[in-house]
Enzyme design. Structure first.
Site, PDB file in Angstrom:
ATOM      1  N   LYS A 163       0.898  -1.177   0.148  1.00 20.13           N
ATOM      2  CA  LYS A 163       0.099   0.083   0.123  1.00 20.13           C
ATOM      3  C   LYS A 163       0.901   1.248   0.029  1.00 20.13           C
ATOM      4  O   LYS A 163       0.586   1.975  -0.706  1.00 20.13           O
ATOM      5  CB  LYS A 163      -1.095   0.147   1.143  1.00 20.13           C
ATOM      6  CG  LYS A 163      -2.261  -1.090   1.045  1.00 20.13           C
ATOM      7  CD  LYS A 163      -3.139  -0.684   2.345  1.00 20.13           C
ATOM      8  CE  LYS A 163      -4.105  -1.819   2.258  1.00 20.13           C
ATOM      9  NZ  LYS A 163      -5.143  -1.655   3.243  1.00 20.13           N
ATOM     10  N   ASP A 194      -9.861   3.222   2.910  1.00 24.46           N
ATOM     11  CA  ASP A 194      -9.867   2.594   4.297  1.00 24.46           C
ATOM     12  C   ASP A 194     -10.786   3.395   5.305  1.00 24.46           C
ATOM     13  O   ASP A 194     -11.556   3.072   6.049  1.00 24.46           O
ATOM     14  CB  ASP A 194      -8.488   2.124   4.581  1.00 24.46           C
ATOM     15  CG  ASP A 194      -8.074   0.989   3.732  1.00 24.46           C
ATOM     16  OD1 ASP A 194      -8.822   0.057   3.511  1.00 24.46           O
ATOM     17  OD2 ASP A 194      -6.852   0.810   3.802  1.00 24.46           O
TER      18      ASP A 194
END
Ligand code: ATR
Length: 278
Positions: free
Chosen positions: A71, A108
């Protein structure tokens, strides 16, 4: 699975990736919405990440999700980033645009807040929150809490300096608290969030005394294996509303699906049951 010649293709890039629940989750929506689409697990080694990402336009991919351990690196490799990705310093969703450019976003933070709002309708941002941990997940949670309007975020991490670095980098109303003081730090909070991996199957249990936690506070965990972590079990036993972490995974997946396949998917109990293999 059979596909047409014009199938819309997306996937998840991770290393390893076989454990990822995303193909099961995205596959459910593709079938439910009868979309001519495919979503593939893509096992990409860290040293091959740039090669894999930059090949996506040539391969005709609509985009990908990015998972552990890529990520942060993916954030540095895409052409454009959204404000959440910038604040968090990580990308979990990539879209390929018509010119073949890669836009990286981070869903997220919004996934965390959506899960909280659905699971604990009475939760209000007006009270302080205590966040345990200062890794990538904590950054997303803090970014979400800031967007939701929380005015005091207490961050408590085993390595205090990492909490301080996170506070400096993401900004906002973060107060760093010593790990040893976590039992006192729940005093007066409206929300307690575990973002460490403690409590996960195979990891040590989180030792978190809840005596000072207000009974009106919501407790949530980003660990979802098991669904009811020892923290959630003890919070529920003393009467706190608890929200498990699976919903965050389900909600963070929605924007990517909508962008790649052109339809808005819903998070439902049927989806949840499917992802859990029920
Ligand atoms: P992620 O990106 O999933 O958040 P991470 O960056 O590896 O993963 O962060 C893991 C978090 O769990 C960190 O906050 C870590 O604390 P440190 O910064 O001190 O390493 C926390 N953590 C892991 N094991 C722990 C333990 N035994 N006790 C307390 N905290 C722990």
């Amino acid at each position: 699975m059979t596909t047409s010649g014009s199938v819309a293709v997306a996937g998840v890039i991770g290393w390893p990736v076989a454990h990822s629940l995303s193909p099961r989750l995205q596959g459910f929506w593709l079938k439910e919405l009868r979309i001519d689409g495919a979503y593939l697990p893509l096992a990409v080694k860290p040293e091959d990440l740039s090669l894999a990402l930059w090949a996506l336009p040539a391969l005709g991919f609509k985009g990908v999700n990015i998972t552990v351990p890529h990520k942060e690196r993916a954030f540095t490799l895409v052409d454009k980033t959204d404000p959440f990705a910038e604040r968090i310093g990580a990308v979990n969703t990539i879209c390929v645009d018509k010119k073949g450019l890669l836009t990286g976003s981070n869903t997220d933070a919004c996934g965390f807040i959506a899960n909280l709002q659905v699971g604990a309708r009475h939760w209000r941002a007006s009270r302080p929150a205590l966040v345990l941990g200062a890794g990538g997940a904590a950054r997303a949670v803090c970014a979400g809490l800031m967007t939701a309007g929380v005015r005091e975020i207490r961050v408590c991490n085993r390595t205090r300096s990492r909490g301080q670095i996170m506070a400096r980098e993401i900004g906002g109303p973060i107060v760093v608290v010593d790990w040893a003081d976590r039992a006192e730090a729940v005093d007066g909070v409206g929300l307690l969030v575990n973002t460490t991996n403690l409590g996960m199957i195979g990891a040590p249990v989180l030792s978190m005394p809840l005596t000072k936690l207000p009974t009106g506070a919501v407790v949530t965990d980003i660990v979802y294996t098991p669904l009811m972590t020892p923290l959630l079990v003890s919070a529920r036993e003393r009467g706190n509303v608890v929200v498990d972490g699976l919903g965050m995974l389900l909600h963070q997946a929605r924007p990517g699906f909508a962008a790649w396949y052109g339809q808005e998917p819903e998070v439902t109990s049927a989806l949840r049951a499917h992802v859990l293999g029920e």
